[in-house]
Design a protein around this motif. Structure first.
Motif, PDB file in Angstrom:
ATOM      1  N   LEU A   1      -4.910   5.855  -2.347  1.00  0.00           N
ATOM      2  CA  LEU A   1      -3.996   4.764  -2.054  1.00  0.00           C
ATOM      3  C   LEU A   1      -3.761   3.949  -3.316  1.00  0.00           C
ATOM      4  N   ARG A   2      -2.512   3.603  -3.563  1.00  0.00           N
ATOM      5  CA  ARG A   2      -2.174   2.713  -4.666  1.00  0.00           C
ATOM      6  C   ARG A   2      -1.789   1.368  -4.061  1.00  0.00           C
ATOM      7  N   VAL A   3      -2.495   0.320  -4.479  1.00  0.00           N
ATOM      8  CA  VAL A   3      -2.300  -1.015  -3.923  1.00  0.00           C
ATOM      9  C   VAL A   3      -1.725  -1.923  -4.998  1.00  0.00           C
TER      10      VAL A   3
ATOM     11  N   GLN B   1      -4.361  -8.812 -11.553  1.00  0.00           N
ATOM     12  CA  GLN B   1      -3.059  -8.783 -10.912  1.00  0.00           C
ATOM     13  C   GLN B   1      -2.374  -7.481 -11.301  1.00  0.00           C
ATOM     14  N   GLY B   2      -1.719  -6.849 -10.344  1.00  0.00           N
ATOM     15  CA  GLY B   2      -1.049  -5.593 -10.638  1.00  0.00           C
ATOM     16  C   GLY B   2      -1.409  -4.528  -9.633  1.00  0.00           C
ATOM     17  N   THR B   3      -1.872  -3.374 -10.104  1.00  0.00           N
ATOM     18  CA  THR B   3      -2.068  -2.211  -9.248  1.00  0.00           C
ATOM     19  C   THR B   3      -3.488  -1.682  -9.358  1.00  0.00           C
ATOM     20  N   LEU B   4      -4.061  -1.302  -8.216  1.00  0.00           N
ATOM     21  CA  LEU B   4      -5.367  -0.659  -8.161  1.00  0.00           C
ATOM     22  C   LEU B   4      -5.240   0.637  -7.381  1.00  0.00           C
TER      23      LEU B   4
ATOM     24  N   PRO C   1     -12.538   7.874   7.010  1.00  0.00           N
ATOM     25  CA  PRO C   1     -11.279   7.427   7.611  1.00  0.00           C
ATOM     26  C   PRO C   1     -11.174   5.904   7.646  1.00  0.00           C
ATOM     27  N   TYR C   2     -10.078   5.391   7.160  1.00  0.00           N
ATOM     28  CA  TYR C   2      -9.759   3.962   7.123  1.00  0.00           C
ATOM     29  C   TYR C   2     -10.579   3.175   6.091  1.00  0.00           C
ATOM     30  N   HIS C   3     -11.391   3.824   5.280  1.00  0.00           N
ATOM     31  CA  HIS C   3     -12.226   3.105   4.314  1.00  0.00           C
ATOM     32  C   HIS C   3     -12.064   3.736   2.934  1.00  0.00           C
ATOM     33  N   TYR C   4     -11.747   2.875   1.931  1.00  0.00           N
ATOM     34  CA  TYR C   4     -11.474   3.339   0.580  1.00  0.00           C
ATOM     35  C   TYR C   4     -12.208   2.442  -0.430  1.00  0.00           C
ATOM     36  N   THR C   5     -12.503   2.987  -1.589  1.00  0.00           N
ATOM     37  CA  THR C   5     -13.115   2.210  -2.666  1.00  0.00           C
ATOM     38  C   THR C   5     -12.400   2.524  -3.973  1.00  0.00           C
ATOM     39  N   SER C   6     -12.433   1.547  -4.900  1.00  0.00           N
ATOM     40  CA  SER C   6     -11.827   1.747  -6.217  1.00  0.00           C
ATOM     41  C   SER C   6     -12.917   2.064  -7.228  1.00  0.00           C
TER      42      SER C   6
ATOM     43  N   VAL D   1       0.849  -1.186   0.000  1.00  0.00           N
ATOM     44  CA  VAL D   1       0.000   0.000   0.000  1.00  0.00           C
ATOM     45  C   VAL D   1       0.888   1.241   0.000  1.00  0.00           C
ATOM     46  N   ASN D   2       0.674   2.122  -0.975  1.00  0.00           N
ATOM     47  CA  ASN D   2       1.415   3.384  -1.054  1.00  0.00           C
ATOM     48  C   ASN D   2       0.432   4.545  -1.013  1.00  0.00           C
TER      49      ASN D   2
END
Length: 575
Positions: free
Chosen positions: A372-374, A390-393, A400-405, A364-365
């Motif tokens: 966030l880049r995962v 497979q790869g990056t999302l 706070p603490y919750h993210y969606t793509s 996680v970056n």
């Protein structure tokens, strides 16, 4: 005029009564046509069937063929456990140690393990490296707690075995006999493959057939016995299907007694298993025995088919804003970046832990814009919608603490431990940081042991006993640590489960930690020599002594960090 007023009052009264009834009473409000639904389901996963109210569609001719599914077995045992709560024989928060003191130790300094933890799979037990279809004769060697009860929810076969034993001890009968009496009999199930059969009772496995799963699905939707009376009390039925018994985050995973409570786009459902999904409000359940027994390749297609059916047939219902408000009230995290390792199958075996840390991880970056880049090592989870590649999302913050793509995946961190755990679309990961790069750390082991054993050059040192003692500590410590690592890697399952000798594991782990204490004394020896002597005063020894001491010290600290990364430093007992 009075007649019209009476009709309007009666209509209002009926509407109020209908919408005040529990979901089980109006669960047939959405009718699914088999001609529309079955082709989608069977194309995604053959042998799939669905339940709509009390009607079953698509049940094959093999409906009475039994199969073993731990999640289906857990559902059956959970139903019986809630039934025993209604009878006053069990309590949701009674410590398990009170009923099974020979297996669970009563410890006032730890969170007490309760029935609530067993129902929600939050007991924190390690997953054994050996698989059995039935509970072992001696459950004690399997009860290895790796996490605090109630911390996170993950598949827990050992917790299921303990739950079955708890039910059996409470009723003074086998779990098969209890299921036959408290579940099959009230539902009017008479199946040649059910637990009422003497041949099945001779084994220790609760086998369930698709036909029985259809009965259980109707029970989940209706809460009715064969005579039309309620199977569970209103409170127990709420705990079964809607009551939040465990919560990770206000917008994250939550558990009821039946399974995971899921919410998406104004719709809610209960996932008992990827192949057993129930929409209680709409009165529908979708079941794929093939997915339930481990059909991972078709699980995603099955979920996609269910979601398409839900979007086309189930209107969104207005959800409460309480969960969103509670999430936004959390203090924003300071740092969530780093390396995380998949943690939904925690193992007490070193080889299994190392393989998992090497193969199943995400990084996680945090980006400058707050996203966030995962980066994923592999597509190691199955999304309800589209499976992430497979790869990056990239994930955007929603609270706070919750993210969606953009494609619908959800990333939720634990607010309690400041991101120590996270769920990526329902799959659990734990934070490991730099120490989680286990392939790199293990590649250092040969060099570390070579550096430590090079201290043998000082066994005959003429600089005094401290130098000779340092060399002896380095060799003995390296031997104890190396022997302990080899035993953990190659012998642990055999000693633990075949020989049933946890004392032997305690012996080599004690030796390993004694070795760590000896090795960690090496930097202190080196510091003492540099500051106060004695040190070589001439020749090559004068030039090489300092770098050699530094090399030994670095090797000692590196070996300690490796044992910390694999979870052995400070661990003495097998249980």
């Amino acid at each position: 005029m009075r007649g019209l007023q009476s009709v309007l009052m009666l209509r209002t009264f009926i509407i109020v009564i209908v919408f005040s009834l529990p979901p089980a009473a109006w669960a047939q409000s959405v009718v699914l046509r088999a001609s529309d639904v079955l082709p989608l389901l069977t194309e995604a996963a053959p042998d799939t069937f669905y339940v709509n109210g009390t009607a079953v569609y698509g049940l094959s001719v093999e409906a009475e063929t039994p199969f073993v599914s731990h999640d289906a077995q857990r559902l059956a045992v959970s139903l019986v456990a809630l039934r025993l709560i209604d009878q006053g024989k069990l309590s949701l928060d009674t410590p398990v140690a009170q009923i099974l003191p020979e297996l669970i130790e009563k410890n006032p300094f730890r969170v007490a393990l309760t029935l609530r933890h067993l129902l929600t799979e939050t007991g924190g037990f390690a997953v054994p490296p050996v698989t059995t279809d039935s509970p072992p004769e001696n459950l004690a060697p399997f009860l290895i707690e790796l996490r605090t009860p109630g911390q996170v929810s993950a598949p827990d076969p050992t917790g299921l075995d303990l739950l079955e034993l708890l039910v059996a001890r409470t009723t003074s009968q086998s779990v098969q006999e209890t299921i036959a009496l408290e579940l099959f009999k009230p539902l009017g199930i008479h199946d040649k493959n059910s637990a009422t059969d003497s041949a099945t009772l001779a084994s220790k496995t609760v086998t369930l057939s698709p036909k029985i799963l259809a009965h259980l699905a109707i029970l989940l939707l209706r809460n009715e016995q064969s005579d039309g009376t309620a199977y569970l009390s209103d409170l127990s039925y709420e705990m079964l299907m809607e009551g939040v018994l465990w919560l990770f985050h206000p917008l994250g995973p939550e558990r009821c007694a039946a399974g995971y409570l899921q919410r998406r786009a104004g719709r809610s459902w209960v996932e008992i298993n990827p192949g057993f999904v129930v929409f209680p409000r709409e009165g529908a359940a979708f079941i794929s025995p093939r997915v339930m027994v481990g059909g991972s390749d078709i699980a995603v297609r099955f979920k996609q088919a269910i979601w398409r059916i839900a979007e086309e047939n189930f209107p969104p219902h207005s959800g409460s804003t309480t969960r969103l408000e509670a999430a936004r009230a959390l203090a924003p995290p300071a740092d969530l970046g780093g390396r995380y390792t998949r943690a939904d199958q925690p193992s007490a075996w070193l080889r299994a832990r190392v393989d998992n840390m090497a193969e199943n991880w995400i990084r996680v970056n945090e980006m400058a814009d707050g996203n966030l880049r995962v980066t994923m090592s592999s597509p190691a989870h199955e999304a309800f919608g589209d499976a992430p590649p497979q790869g990056t999302l990239t994930f955007q913050p929603k609270a706070p603490y919750h993210y969606t793509s953009d494609s619908g995946e959800r990333l939720t961190f634990s607010p309690v431990r400041a991101g120590g755990y996270l769920y990526l679309d329902g799959v659990l990961y734990r934070y490991t940081g730099l120490l989680g790069n286990i392939p790199f750390l293990l590649s250092l082991l040969p060099w570390v042991f070579a550096a430590l054993t090079s201290a043998a050059l000082h066994l005959q040192s003429n600089l005094g006993k401290p130098w000779r003692r340092m060399a002896l500590f380095s060799l003995i410590g390296s031997a104890l640590i190396g022997g302990g690592l080899y035993a953990e890697w190659a012998l642990w399952p055999t000693v633990m489960y075949e020989w049933d000798s946890p004392a032997l594991i305690t012996l080599w782990r004690s030796g390993l930690n004694i070795g760590l204490m000896l090795v960690l004394s090496l930097p202190l020896f080196a510091l003492s020599f540099v500051r106060r002597g004695p040190m070589p005063e001439k020749g090559w020894a004068l030039i090489l002594a300092g770098p050699h001491l530094a090399l030994i010290s670095i090797a000692a600290m590196t070996l300690f960090l490796i044992t910390v990364a694999v979870g052995l430093a400070g661990t003495f007992t097998a249980l």
